[in-house]
Design an enzyme around this catalytic site. Sequence first.
Site, PDB file in Angstrom:
ATOM      1  CB  CYS A   5      23.619  22.556  88.082  1.00 55.51           C
ATOM      2  SG  CYS A   5      22.051  21.789  87.660  1.00 55.51           S
ATOM      3  CD  GLU A  19      22.968  21.742  64.435  1.00 55.55           C
ATOM      4  OE1 GLU A  19      21.861  21.795  64.994  1.00 55.55           O
ATOM      5  OE2 GLU A  19      23.951  21.189  64.951  1.00 55.55           O
ATOM      6  CE1 TYR A  27       8.639  15.827  62.454  1.00 53.23           C
ATOM      7  CE2 TYR A  27      10.087  13.968  62.899  1.00 53.23           C
ATOM      8  CZ  TYR A  27       9.069  14.826  63.283  1.00 53.23           C
ATOM      9  OH  TYR A  27       8.483  14.657  64.508  1.00 53.23           O
ATOM     10  CD  GLN A  51      11.683  17.299  64.350  1.00 50.46           C
ATOM     11  OE1 GLN A  51      11.367  16.691  65.368  1.00 50.46           O
ATOM     12  NE2 GLN A  51      11.338  18.549  64.146  1.00 50.46           N
ATOM     13  CB  CYS A  73      24.807  15.460  88.962  1.00 47.16           C
ATOM     14  SG  CYS A  73      23.140  15.665  88.305  1.00 47.16           S
ATOM     15  CB  CYS A 125      22.696  17.184  81.400  1.00 50.05           C
ATOM     16  SG  CYS A 125      21.383  17.933  82.379  1.00 50.05           S
TER      17      CYS A 125
HETATM   18  S1  SF4 Z   1      24.629  19.065  87.474  1.00 43.66           S
HETATM   19 FE1  SF4 Z   1      22.845  19.969  86.483  1.00 43.66          FE
HETATM   20  S2  SF4 Z   1      23.498  20.369  84.404  1.00 43.66           S
HETATM   21 FE2  SF4 Z   1      24.947  18.932  85.288  1.00 43.66          FE
HETATM   22  S3  SF4 Z   1      24.190  16.886  84.760  1.00 43.66           S
HETATM   23 FE3  SF4 Z   1      23.345  17.392  86.776  1.00 43.66          FE
HETATM   24  S4  SF4 Z   1      21.380  18.305  86.323  1.00 43.66           S
HETATM   25 FE4  SF4 Z   1      22.541  18.353  84.422  1.00 43.66          FE
END
Ligand code: SF4
Length: 358
Positions: free
Chosen positions: A211, A40, A85, A45, A202, A195
């Site tokens: 979404c 993490e 960093y 960065q 999508c 995304c």
């Molecule tokens: S549906 Fe919404 S959350 Fe899913 S990839 Fe598309 S924009 Fe991103």
Amino acid sequence: MSRGAKRPAATRRLLRWFDRHRRALPWRRNRDPYRVWVAEVLLQQTRVAQAAPYFERFVDRFPTVEELARADREEVLKLWEGAGYYGRARRLHEAARAVVAQYGGRLPQTPEALSRLPGIGPYTAAAVATLAFDAPVVALEANGLRVAARLTLERGDLRRPVVRRRLERALAAYLPAERAGAFNEGIMELGETVCRPVAPDCPRCPLRTECRAFRELANPASVPTAQARPRRPHVVAAVVVVERNGRWLVRRRPPTGLLGGLWEFPGGKPRRGESLTAAARRELREEAGLTARELTRVGVVRHAYSHFSVELHVFQGTAAGRTRTERPDALLRWMTPPEFDRLPRPKATIKVLGLLTP
Ligand code: SF4
């Protein structure tokens, strides 16, 4: 915080998608809290592909929190060399010592206790707690913030704490009572692989039914709204490489602050109206008490760090006088090139080395 998802169908879809599509990344081989923590910190960065080799080297050399706590600061920085960093590495080391001293080498399990360790901010505390111990909290890094912003059609600046808190509250409605860690990691993975910032995929997204950006916008990628970035300062400086008996004069930067604890050649910014050559001579005199001789300009190095860029005009030569070897805020030493190679150095200094005649 949530006691169970209020949107169980979406949560189930996300977890199923994550179980099927999660990438085999080095920090996912097991859920050892120390490994989760190191990953993490590195990933804050640094992109996944770039972070992976650093992670492998780091946990190979320091496989446990005790071994990291026992390590020399310089060796920790050397392993981090090139990742940038460097404050992250210094604070990780400091916190490892605190974990050993205060918790007998076992990381605490709650975000509250984790955030009391040196250098662990709210995101890292939440991420370690949920990814390693399944704590029922939302942890949103850059990818997760983007997914949450699109899900809820958030138009605010994601850098603002009030916007971040709003998104965390929105995502808490999806947080399952069990497998909170997998849920958070699934959101991060979705942001990284589906995304994406510019071209979200999508049709492949398990959350497209929920979404708002997908349902309401022609271009879901227009969320989050692009924010103007502050201009990055540009620093022009002289660097002076002097040699004596096969050794270079080098200095360690002050332990905290920009590139803290790293080693480099002396030098600095010219004063108003001062030439770069004069600046190189003055810096050498002020820092080391030496008078430059036969100084030749060997080239220019340009490097862009995340918050500023540098243009280093490099001079090479010899110097007369007795070296002032120590100052309260920096350490000067004469070193052979192999000795210098073993120390942690900023990327720009590594570029300077490429210009030098052996
Ligand atoms: S549906 Fe919404 S959350 Fe899913 S990839 Fe598309 S924009 Fe991103």
